[in-house]
Design a protein around this motif. Sequence first.
Motif, PDB file in Angstrom:
ATOM      1  N   ASP A  86       1.393  18.848  21.445  1.00  0.00           N
ATOM      2  CA  ASP A  86       0.415  18.559  22.486  1.00  0.00           C
ATOM      3  C   ASP A  86      -0.557  17.469  22.057  1.00  0.00           C
ATOM      4  OD1 ASP A  86       1.554  20.472  24.101  1.00  0.00           O
ATOM      5  OD2 ASP A  86       0.072  22.029  23.655  1.00  0.00           O
ATOM      6  N   ARG A  87      -0.773  17.362  20.747  1.00  0.00           N
ATOM      7  CA  ARG A  87      -1.642  16.307  20.212  1.00  0.00           C
ATOM      8  C   ARG A  87      -0.906  14.981  20.031  1.00  0.00           C
ATOM      9  NH1 ARG A  87      -6.539  17.588  17.725  1.00  0.00           N
ATOM     10  NH2 ARG A  87      -7.379  19.493  18.649  1.00  0.00           N
ATOM     11  N   GLY A  88       0.353  14.945  20.410  1.00  0.00           N
ATOM     12  CA  GLY A  88       1.104  13.704  20.357  1.00  0.00           C
ATOM     13  C   GLY A  88       1.948  13.520  19.120  1.00  0.00           C
ATOM     14  N   ALA A  89       2.050  14.550  18.271  1.00  0.00           N
ATOM     15  CA  ALA A  89       2.846  14.432  17.052  1.00  0.00           C
ATOM     16  C   ALA A  89       4.328  14.635  17.347  1.00  0.00           C
ATOM     17  CB  ALA A  89       2.379  15.453  16.018  1.00  0.00           C
ATOM     18  N   ASP A  90       5.143  14.000  16.553  1.00  0.00           N
ATOM     19  CA  ASP A  90       6.589  14.199  16.563  1.00  0.00           C
ATOM     20  C   ASP A  90       6.872  15.254  15.499  1.00  0.00           C
ATOM     21  OD1 ASP A  90       9.312  14.049  16.685  1.00  0.00           O
ATOM     22  OD2 ASP A  90       9.461  12.016  15.903  1.00  0.00           O
ATOM     23  N   VAL A  91       7.221  16.483  15.900  1.00  0.00           N
ATOM     24  CA  VAL A  91       7.221  17.619  14.985  1.00  0.00           C
ATOM     25  C   VAL A  91       8.628  18.121  14.672  1.00  0.00           C
ATOM     26  CG1 VAL A  91       4.939  18.385  15.722  1.00  0.00           C
ATOM     27  CG2 VAL A  91       6.957  19.292  16.881  1.00  0.00           C
ATOM     28  N   LEU A  92       8.728  18.749  13.506  1.00  0.00           N
ATOM     29  CA  LEU A  92       9.922  19.496  13.112  1.00  0.00           C
ATOM     30  C   LEU A  92       9.465  20.707  12.328  1.00  0.00           C
ATOM     31  CD1 LEU A  92      13.049  19.747  12.821  1.00  0.00           C
ATOM     32  CD2 LEU A  92      12.798  18.575  10.612  1.00  0.00           C
ATOM     33  N   GLY A  93       9.937  21.874  12.715  1.00  0.00           N
ATOM     34  CA  GLY A  93       9.633  23.094  11.975  1.00  0.00           C
ATOM     35  C   GLY A  93      10.759  23.415  11.010  1.00  0.00           C
ATOM     36  N   ILE A  94      10.393  24.022   9.889  1.00  0.00           N
ATOM     37  CA  ILE A  94      11.392  24.481   8.924  1.00  0.00           C
ATOM     38  C   ILE A  94      10.949  25.822   8.365  1.00  0.00           C
ATOM     39  CG2 ILE A  94      10.331  23.169   7.035  1.00  0.00           C
ATOM     40  CD1 ILE A  94      13.145  22.880   5.822  1.00  0.00           C
ATOM     41  N   ASP A  95      11.887  26.741   8.245  1.00  0.00           N
ATOM     42  CA  ASP A  95      11.596  28.073   7.706  1.00  0.00           C
ATOM     43  C   ASP A  95      12.901  28.639   7.157  1.00  0.00           C
ATOM     44  OD1 ASP A  95       9.033  30.180   8.289  1.00  0.00           O
ATOM     45  OD2 ASP A  95      10.943  31.130   7.744  1.00  0.00           O
ATOM     46  N   GLU A  96      12.794  29.500   6.153  1.00  0.00           N
ATOM     47  CA  GLU A  96      13.993  30.092   5.581  1.00  0.00           C
ATOM     48  C   GLU A  96      14.551  31.225   6.432  1.00  0.00           C
ATOM     49  OE1 GLU A  96      12.832  31.593   1.760  1.00  0.00           O
ATOM     50  OE2 GLU A  96      12.162  33.508   2.590  1.00  0.00           O
ATOM     51  N   SER A  97      13.788  31.692   7.422  1.00  0.00           N
ATOM     52  CA  SER A  97      14.206  32.806   8.271  1.00  0.00           C
ATOM     53  C   SER A  97      14.958  32.318   9.504  1.00  0.00           C
ATOM     54  CB  SER A  97      12.979  33.610   8.719  1.00  0.00           C
ATOM     55  OG  SER A  97      13.303  34.468   9.796  1.00  0.00           O
ATOM     56  N   PRO A  98      16.268  32.583   9.600  1.00  0.00           N
ATOM     57  CA  PRO A  98      17.015  32.175  10.796  1.00  0.00           C
ATOM     58  C   PRO A  98      16.471  32.808  12.073  1.00  0.00           C
ATOM     59  CG  PRO A  98      18.516  32.765   9.011  1.00  0.00           C
ATOM     60  CD  PRO A  98      17.150  33.193   8.581  1.00  0.00           C
ATOM     61  N   GLY A  99      16.048  34.071  11.971  1.00  0.00           N
ATOM     62  CA  GLY A  99      15.514  34.743  13.153  1.00  0.00           C
ATOM     63  C   GLY A  99      14.240  34.097  13.649  1.00  0.00           C
ATOM     64  N   ALA A 100      13.348  33.727  12.730  1.00  0.00           N
ATOM     65  CA  ALA A 100      12.102  33.073  13.118  1.00  0.00           C
ATOM     66  C   ALA A 100      12.370  31.703  13.725  1.00  0.00           C
ATOM     67  CB  ALA A 100      11.175  32.956  11.914  1.00  0.00           C
ATOM     68  N   ILE A 101      13.326  30.974  13.172  1.00  0.00           N
ATOM     69  CA  ILE A 101      13.653  29.647  13.695  1.00  0.00           C
ATOM     70  C   ILE A 101      14.210  29.754  15.113  1.00  0.00           C
ATOM     71  CG2 ILE A 101      15.280  27.731  13.468  1.00  0.00           C
ATOM     72  CD1 ILE A 101      12.816  27.509  11.687  1.00  0.00           C
TER      73      ILE A 101
END
Length: 250
Positions: A86-101
Amino acid sequence: MTDVFGRMVADYHRDALAGQPTYERSDGDESTAQCAWYFAGPEDWGSLETTVIEACAAAPPGQSRATPRVLDAGCGPGRALGPLADRGADVLGIDESPGAIQVAREWTGQPAIVGDLATPPLASDAFDAALFLGTHVGTGGSISALRDLLAELDRVLAPRGRIVADMYDPTAVEAEDLSEYLDGRWLADGVATRRFRLRYDGTAGRWRTLLMASPDALETIVAPTSWSIGRVERDEGTRHLFVLERGADR
């Protein structure tokens, strides 16, 4: 290994939580896992979370590119992904949990991948900022692991990139039971660890060791790396926000 955290946040997201999850500390102490925290929006955040988003979403210093590329490291179900976008960033999330992703993708509509924070499957110079919200920067559990992580982020982040993270300060602990627990877990002046695991629906997750460091101790930890502390802010408790910066040359 069973993805206990992923199952917990998925069940909570779908309003199908099977009992109250708890965090078990290595001395047997148990505390309630506040699932709502992982889904709290900016209207429910404290001042540090708001500052974190602003620091990550700021335009990269010294660069003509207006859109910052932000890695949300340890994103969980994605509570920071939407506000960053929403602030205009180009984002990518990363986490070791497949369920959370999976939840993060469904809930936020933003890209997110499964990966190890210590060795993220990412290209060099891919991001302008790395966000570690929820004290995930200390999940390596040791001083050497944190320095190794900073070295890997030196590769992943572009010149003049920054790391924005929060951490617990063990020297600011006032609760008597936690203070007594930490008595045997000091690694250096101002540096300690807390070991815990998640229990949910009859299943226990793996043990995790979380590094805690005061701002002064963090400065000593960071000193041998390419990073330096550019900013520190405290909340009213034991948590502090810090921004690590480096120059354009490596």
